[in-house]
Design an enzyme around this catalytic site. Structure first.
Site, PDB file in Angstrom:
ATOM      1  N   HIS A 142       0.837  -1.203   0.000  1.00 31.55           N
ATOM      2  CA  HIS A 142       0.000   0.000   0.000  1.00 31.55           C
ATOM      3  C   HIS A 142       0.872   1.253   0.000  1.00 31.55           C
ATOM      4  O   HIS A 142       0.619   2.199  -0.761  1.00 31.55           O
ATOM      5  CB  HIS A 142      -0.906  -0.001   1.221  1.00 31.55           C
ATOM      6  CG  HIS A 142      -1.658   1.279   1.421  1.00 31.55           C
ATOM      7  ND1 HIS A 142      -2.885   1.522   0.843  1.00 31.55           N
ATOM      8  CD2 HIS A 142      -1.343   2.398   2.122  1.00 31.55           C
ATOM      9  CE1 HIS A 142      -3.299   2.734   1.179  1.00 31.55           C
ATOM     10  NE2 HIS A 142      -2.374   3.287   1.958  1.00 31.55           N
ATOM     11  N   GLU A 143       1.898   1.267   0.851  1.00 34.96           N
ATOM     12  CA  GLU A 143       2.779   2.433   0.899  1.00 34.96           C
ATOM     13  C   GLU A 143       3.563   2.577  -0.411  1.00 34.96           C
ATOM     14  O   GLU A 143       3.833   3.697  -0.859  1.00 34.96           O
ATOM     15  CB  GLU A 143       3.736   2.329   2.085  1.00 34.96           C
ATOM     16  CG  GLU A 143       3.047   2.302   3.438  1.00 34.96           C
ATOM     17  CD  GLU A 143       2.082   3.464   3.641  1.00 34.96           C
ATOM     18  OE1 GLU A 143       2.315   4.544   3.083  1.00 34.96           O
ATOM     19  OE2 GLU A 143       1.080   3.279   4.357  1.00 34.96           O
ATOM     20  N   HIS A 162       1.639   4.553  -2.838  1.00 36.42           N
ATOM     21  CA  HIS A 162       1.810   6.007  -2.747  1.00 36.42           C
ATOM     22  C   HIS A 162       3.080   6.461  -3.465  1.00 36.42           C
ATOM     23  O   HIS A 162       3.094   7.516  -4.117  1.00 36.42           O
ATOM     24  CB  HIS A 162       1.873   6.435  -1.281  1.00 36.42           C
ATOM     25  CG  HIS A 162       0.562   6.357  -0.572  1.00 36.42           C
ATOM     26  ND1 HIS A 162      -0.589   6.942  -1.074  1.00 36.42           N
ATOM     27  CD2 HIS A 162       0.214   5.783   0.608  1.00 36.42           C
ATOM     28  CE1 HIS A 162      -1.592   6.717  -0.231  1.00 36.42           C
ATOM     29  NE2 HIS A 162      -1.137   6.017   0.790  1.00 36.42           N
ATOM     30  N   HIS A 221       3.300   9.023  -6.620  1.00 33.93           N
ATOM     31  CA  HIS A 221       4.196  10.181  -6.668  1.00 33.93           C
ATOM     32  C   HIS A 221       5.051  10.161  -7.926  1.00 33.93           C
ATOM     33  O   HIS A 221       5.219  11.177  -8.614  1.00 33.93           O
ATOM     34  CB  HIS A 221       5.081  10.184  -5.416  1.00 33.93           C
ATOM     35  CG  HIS A 221       5.979  11.369  -5.314  1.00 33.93           C
ATOM     36  ND1 HIS A 221       7.266  11.305  -4.831  1.00 33.93           N
ATOM     37  CD2 HIS A 221       5.770  12.673  -5.635  1.00 33.93           C
ATOM     38  CE1 HIS A 221       7.815  12.504  -4.854  1.00 33.93           C
ATOM     39  NE2 HIS A 221       6.936  13.350  -5.343  1.00 33.93           N
TER      40      HIS A 221
END
Length: 229
Positions: free
Chosen positions: A99-100, A103, A107
């Protein structure tokens, strides 16, 4: 000496929602943190594999203390994984790490909602901190309904930030599930377990947004009708 304020029920509902979401994510994570992934990859190893697979080599992966304090810092290009994720090979840890990574990929690809949220951070921080003091100042001055309206607007900025966060978080989870499935880092059965963890985590953001909306509604009911004398 005492008075009954019916609008407190809105704050209570928001608090209960937040407590429920927090309890759910903790219990769900605890359950699947006991299930070791067949691949044996730790959260940190899975994160590095996902980032490299996406062609991202300039993001550092660091260990951070705390429980589920995982996050991606776009300013420093650092992905920080908590005690329960960094060195754990559970399906829950792999899911949170993925999940991270979602991100970080957002980006890298210039995902617009993430850019909007990032630009809105200082506005939301200032607005949330200034809202109540401005409203109280307006009440002290008595005749300054404008200050109260400004305070409500400031609080609304914080609420808007919570709403902007939702698509960013849901998209990161969707990316994580797709990557873990397509790369076969997790089996189909393991992927279903990871989905439950990520869904529970997503509910914390939904609950936070709902609580903020309810608090804004309460403030609007209490002070929104005031005008200059």
């Amino acid at each position: 000496m005492f008075f009954y304020d019916a609008t407190y029920i809105l704050v209570l509902i928001g608090a209960l929602l937040s407590m429920w979401a927090s309890m759910r994510v903790n219990s769900t994570y605890k359950k699947y943190a006991q299930v070791r992934s067949l691949s044996g990859l730790t959260g940190a190893e899975a994160a590095r594999r996902i980032l490299n697979g996406a062609g991202i080599y300039d993001v550092r992966i660091e260990h951070i203390s705390g429980n589920l304090t995982d996050h991606y810092d776009p300013r420093g290009k650092v992905l920080r994984l908590s005690d329960a994720v960094y060195g754990s090979a559970s399906v829950a840890a792999v899911g949170v790490a993925a999940h991270e990574c979602g991100h970080a990929i957002q980006h890298d690809q210039g995902y617009v909602p993430l850019q909007i949220r990032g630009a809105f951070v200082p506005v939301a921080n200032i607005g949330t901190k200034a809202a109540i003091p401005i409203i109280l100042l307006g009440l002290v001055l008595g005749s300054s309904g404008t200050l109260i309206q400004v305070g409500l607007l400031c609080f609304a900025c914080g609420t808007l930030f919570q709403l902007i966060t939702l698509p960013v978080e849901f998209n990161a989870s969707a990316r994580a599930v797709d990557i873990l499935g397509n790369t076969h880092m997790l089996s189909d059965t393991e992927l279903q377990s990871t989905k439950k963890v990520l869904s529970a985590a997503a509910m914390t953001y939904v609950a936070a947004a709902a609580a903020s909306i309810l608090s804004l509604l309460r403030l609007a009911l209490l002070f929104g009708g005031r005008r200059r004398d």
